[in-house]
Design an enzyme around this catalytic site. Structure first.
Site, PDB file in Angstrom:
ATOM      1  N   CYS A   1      14.886  11.202 -23.023  1.00 24.22           N
ATOM      2  CA  CYS A   1      13.527  11.210 -23.579  1.00 24.22           C
ATOM      3  C   CYS A   1      13.468  12.046 -24.855  1.00 24.22           C
ATOM      4  CB  CYS A   1      12.538  11.762 -22.562  1.00 24.22           C
ATOM      5  SG  CYS A   1      12.170  10.660 -21.174  1.00 24.22           S
TER       6      CYS A   1
ATOM      7  N   ARG B   1      -2.116  -8.981  -0.643  1.00 21.51           N
ATOM      8  CA  ARG B   1      -3.400  -8.362  -0.286  1.00 21.51           C
ATOM      9  C   ARG B   1      -4.017  -9.111   0.898  1.00 21.51           C
ATOM     10  NH1 ARG B   1      -4.784  -4.433  -3.618  1.00 21.51           N
ATOM     11  NH2 ARG B   1      -6.931  -4.422  -2.851  1.00 21.51           N
TER      12      ARG B   1
ATOM     13  N   CYS C   1      14.599  10.196 -27.828  1.00 25.68           N
ATOM     14  CA  CYS C   1      14.110   8.813 -27.935  1.00 25.68           C
ATOM     15  C   CYS C   1      13.217   8.637 -29.156  1.00 25.68           C
ATOM     16  CB  CYS C   1      13.343   8.444 -26.661  1.00 25.68           C
ATOM     17  SG  CYS C   1      12.658   6.771 -26.685  1.00 25.68           S
TER      18      CYS C   1
ATOM     19  N   CYS D   1       4.391   8.206 -16.603  1.00 22.72           N
ATOM     20  CA  CYS D   1       3.705   8.889 -15.504  1.00 22.72           C
ATOM     21  C   CYS D   1       4.704   9.591 -14.578  1.00 22.72           C
ATOM     22  CB  CYS D   1       2.891   7.872 -14.707  1.00 22.72           C
ATOM     23  SG  CYS D   1       1.948   8.599 -13.341  1.00 22.72           S
TER      24      CYS D   1
ATOM     25  N   CYS E   1       0.832  -1.214   0.000  1.00 20.97           N
ATOM     26  CA  CYS E   1       0.000   0.000   0.000  1.00 20.97           C
ATOM     27  C   CYS E   1       0.865   1.260   0.000  1.00 20.97           C
ATOM     28  CB  CYS E   1      -0.912   0.012   1.215  1.00 20.97           C
ATOM     29  SG  CYS E   1      -1.952   1.495   1.307  1.00 20.97           S
TER      30      CYS E   1
ATOM     31  N   CYS F   1      -3.383  15.363  -7.978  1.00 24.05           N
ATOM     32  CA  CYS F   1      -3.357  13.980  -8.451  1.00 24.05           C
ATOM     33  C   CYS F   1      -3.373  13.058  -7.245  1.00 24.05           C
ATOM     34  CB  CYS F   1      -2.087  13.766  -9.281  1.00 24.05           C
ATOM     35  SG  CYS F   1      -1.747  12.049  -9.739  1.00 24.05           S
ATOM     36  N   ASP F   2      -3.958  11.880  -7.386  1.00 21.96           N
ATOM     37  CA  ASP F   2      -4.045  10.968  -6.236  1.00 21.96           C
ATOM     38  C   ASP F   2      -2.697  10.385  -5.852  1.00 21.96           C
ATOM     39  OD1 ASP F   2      -4.437   9.698  -8.755  1.00 21.96           O
ATOM     40  OD2 ASP F   2      -5.024   7.858  -7.760  1.00 21.96           O
TER      41      ASP F   2
END
Length: 377
Positions: free
Chosen positions: A314, A133, A317, A327, A22, A273-274
């Site tokens: 990047c 879990r 690339c 992300c 978690c 954002c979460d």
């Protein structure tokens, strides 16, 4: 105003199980601990102000922690408030991301009647799911999740699955794929797990490695192609297809900037954002600032644009256009200030895109041809 959706955490980080991996475990001081519950006052303010923006589709995504800890009466109140403050013809979409432990006949009857889309977290067959879990007594939760899935099927609840890819299940793509297909779901989502162990500052032991993730994606893609892309929707694959058909991704992972949603905590605090519920990215509170101003604030825009801060690797690339650095959360363990570091999963994405992009382009061409044929019939 550009429409945005809400990702709401009505019970904060509180949860009724104790997953080893978690991500709240390394963030507890920032998000609070113990029992956290959204008050009636916060709920009504939230629904009223958002519904009155009159977006054609008002999107409410209920997550956690574990959002079912709020109890069924809370969501009955949600529906009533949406009806009270909505306009004629305004569409409402509710989704609920859950570990499914509490889902029973009453829950499923309500979810079906009110057209909630339910996302169920399940990590594959029992031997993989029960490895990380666990409940608070250390027992596996697989059997309870499967019982809930059977209730969903019995009461015709629309549900899909979310699988967290970790060191255990990522090594078995065929078993995971066959299991999920066997559940009868039509939409599946995979999230690669990478966390930093706060005790050591190193990548946590349960995290998936870039090599594992690359191998998993390639094998998953091959199985998906064999199974029939029209028969199963895989979130990341759908986004890549959408890019080649329309020029735009359907998810923010590979898009030029982060998604148009904001997170609302149980207190009414709003965040970008979460994965970034932390003081630096707090936008404000719905009682202090109108919700539309929170969603369009300078801080929110700055966060969305931070994704464009790419490293030199990047920028040169061959897959920059399709990947856009992945992300932001996967750059965070290494560079919290500028985000200008390569993704932890860079090598995985390189391998996957080299393997799969020609077939994606072919699939996209077939879709465009079908669309063109449809316009002439």
């Amino acid at each position: 105003m550009q429409p945005f959706t809400l990702l709401i955490k009505p019970s904060g980080s509180d949860c009724n199980i104790d997953c080893t991996y978690c991500f709240y475990k390394s963030r507890a001081p920032e998000v609070g601990q113990g029992k956290q519950r959204m008050s009636d006052e916060v709920l009504e303010k939230l629904v009223k102000d958002y519904m009155q923006l009159r977006f054609p589709l008002a999107g409410f995504a209920w997550q956690g922690g574990e959002p079912t800890l709020m109890g069924l009466d809370f969501y009955k109140q949600v529906v009533e408030l949406q009806k009270k403050y909505g306009a004629s013809g305004q569409e409402v979409g509710n989704s609920l991301q859950t570990n499914a432990i509490l889902l029973n006949e009453k829950w499923c009857r309500f979810l079906h009647e009110n057209k909630f889309l339910v996302g169920i977290s399940i990590d594959g067959p029992k031997e993989f799911h029960d490895y990380y879990r666990l409940d608070h007594s250390g027992a596996g939760t697989f059997d309870k999740v499967m019982r809930a899935i059977n209730y969903c099927k019995e009461y015709k609840v629309e549900f899909n699955t979310l699988t967290l890819l970790n060191k255990r299940n990522a090594a078995h793509p065929d078993e995971v794929f066959d299991f999920l297909v066997g559940l009868g779901v039509k939409f599946v989502q995979f999230i690669p797990c990478v966390e930093v162990d706060p005790a050591t500052g190193k990548i946590a032991d349960f995290s998936i490695t870039p090599e594992q993730y690359g191998e998993f994606l390639c094998r998953l893609f091959d199985r998906w192609c064999e199974f029939g892309p029209r028969n199963l929707s895989i979130r990341d694959f759908d986004s890549i297809l959408a890019y080649y058909v329309t020029g735009r991704h359907s998810i923010c992972t590979f898009d030029k900037q982060c998604s148009q949603y904001i997170v609302i905590e149980h207190t009414g605090d709003a965040f970008c954002c979460d994965f970034f519920v932390e003081p630096r990215w707090r936008l404000g509170n719905i009682f202090e600032t109108p919700i539309e101003q929170l969603a369009t604030s300078q801080k929110k825009r700055a966060f969305a644009k931070a994704k464009r801060n790419l490293c030199n690797k990047c920028l040169v690339c061959r897959h920059l256009a399709i990947c856009r650095g992945g992300c932001l959360k996967d750059r965070v363990p290494f560079d919290k200030d500028s985000f200008g570091k390569e993704s932890y999963f860079c090598e995985a994405y390189l391998r996957f895109f080299d393997h799969a992009l020609p077939r994606f382009m072919q699939l996209a061409a077939e879709i465009r041809a079908d669309q063109a044929a449809g316009t002439h019939t």
